[in-house]
Design a protein around this motif. Sequence first.
Motif, PDB file in Angstrom:
ATOM      1  N   GLN A  90       0.809  -1.210   0.000  1.00  0.00           N
ATOM      2  CA  GLN A  90       0.000   0.000   0.000  1.00  0.00           C
ATOM      3  C   GLN A  90       0.851   1.272   0.000  1.00  0.00           C
ATOM      4  OE1 GLN A  90      -3.744   0.034   2.319  1.00  0.00           O
ATOM      5  NE2 GLN A  90      -2.977  -1.826   3.297  1.00  0.00           N
ATOM      6  N   ALA A  91       2.009   1.225  -0.647  1.00  0.00           N
ATOM      7  CA  ALA A  91       2.912   2.376  -0.626  1.00  0.00           C
ATOM      8  C   ALA A  91       2.582   3.363  -1.735  1.00  0.00           C
ATOM      9  CB  ALA A  91       4.355   1.910  -0.771  1.00  0.00           C
ATOM     10  N   ARG A  92       2.687   4.638  -1.384  1.00  0.00           N
ATOM     11  CA  ARG A  92       2.575   5.698  -2.388  1.00  0.00           C
ATOM     12  C   ARG A  92       3.602   6.772  -2.047  1.00  0.00           C
ATOM     13  NH1 ARG A  92      -0.046  10.475  -1.402  1.00  0.00           N
ATOM     14  NH2 ARG A  92      -0.927  10.767   0.677  1.00  0.00           N
ATOM     15  N   ILE A  93       4.073   7.471  -3.073  1.00  0.00           N
ATOM     16  CA  ILE A  93       5.085   8.513  -2.887  1.00  0.00           C
ATOM     17  C   ILE A  93       4.429   9.885  -2.890  1.00  0.00           C
ATOM     18  CG2 ILE A  93       7.115   9.627  -3.868  1.00  0.00           C
ATOM     19  CD1 ILE A  93       7.965   6.981  -5.028  1.00  0.00           C
ATOM     20  N   ASN A  94       4.760  10.689  -1.887  1.00  0.00           N
ATOM     21  CA  ASN A  94       4.386  12.098  -1.856  1.00  0.00           C
ATOM     22  C   ASN A  94       5.673  12.876  -2.116  1.00  0.00           C
ATOM     23  OD1 ASN A  94       3.277  14.588  -1.484  1.00  0.00           O
ATOM     24  ND2 ASN A  94       2.845  14.347   0.690  1.00  0.00           N
ATOM     25  N   LEU A  95       5.918  13.194  -3.380  1.00  0.00           N
ATOM     26  CA  LEU A  95       7.164  13.843  -3.776  1.00  0.00           C
ATOM     27  C   LEU A  95       6.989  15.355  -3.706  1.00  0.00           C
ATOM     28  CD1 LEU A  95       9.964  12.920  -4.735  1.00  0.00           C
ATOM     29  CD2 LEU A  95       9.155  13.197  -7.083  1.00  0.00           C
TER      30      LEU A  95
END
Length: 296
Positions: free
Chosen positions: A266-271
């Motif tokens: 369930q990983a997502r990147i907040n760049l």
Amino acid sequence: MPTPFAQPLTVSLPDGRRLGLTRYGNPAHPAVIFHHGYASSGLSVPPCAALLAELQLQVLAPDRPGAGHSDVDENLTLDSFAADVLGAVDALQVPGRLGVAGWSAGGLHGLALAARYPGRVASLHLLSTILPFGDPAAYEDFTMGWKTIRYANEYLPALGRLAFAEISEEWQEKPDASIDKFLRLIFGPPEQVVGFEPANRLLLRDAAVQGFTHEGQGVYFDSRAICQPLPFSLAAVQASTTIWHGTADTIWPPESLHYLTERIPQARINLLPGEGHMLYLRHWAAILRQARAEMG
């Protein structure tokens, strides 16, 4: 020194060691566990008393073994520290499921806690995280500088132990000069260091002084722990996972983060555009708000 709303705690572990923690906020509230960065301590949490009261949240920031008031553990591993932290959470009777956050090297310890105790962790936030040094798949994306550090840790451990003892002495005797040297490493030219908020400079200075207690042994054994092969599968991390990373992070470039998103369900990147390795200091309120919402 701890900020006024911070409460130092010590928990006795089953093997007789002490685990030091700093509590921020009301002990009756659910907790976010904050894993500090490399060569730092639980004093590195930004002041946020009003926000914690608003969110009905506490932050518990454990000192890894050999930092602050935590005893040295020569057998430290990612797994062993996850067990230490969960033992402290139970001893302190922390209510509800946990939010977990880890900055820089603390990200690996956050991953261990979430992977080993998925039923206890509701939310995971990786803040400018490093990647596992002991995984060849991650090593492929390391910069040459990190590969050199990995090599030295593996093949020249005695030299590293002596070096950390010397650095520890510098931090204890010359904390202001040491933090300025650290900030130059992070930010580069002196004019950029000058623009760094004075309150953050003091926070990081005091946290590092605590991180380099025990003659630097805690930093040495932490470096050994993060260089070991991962003792768990990243697929075991079931919590909602946000990877907060800056496009201008020169310590750990964001190009390697695919390693995590390909392995954590369930990983997502907040760049964050223009942010560097210290982004958590500027975005702490947003991180806590999201963590609290995910904890329910």
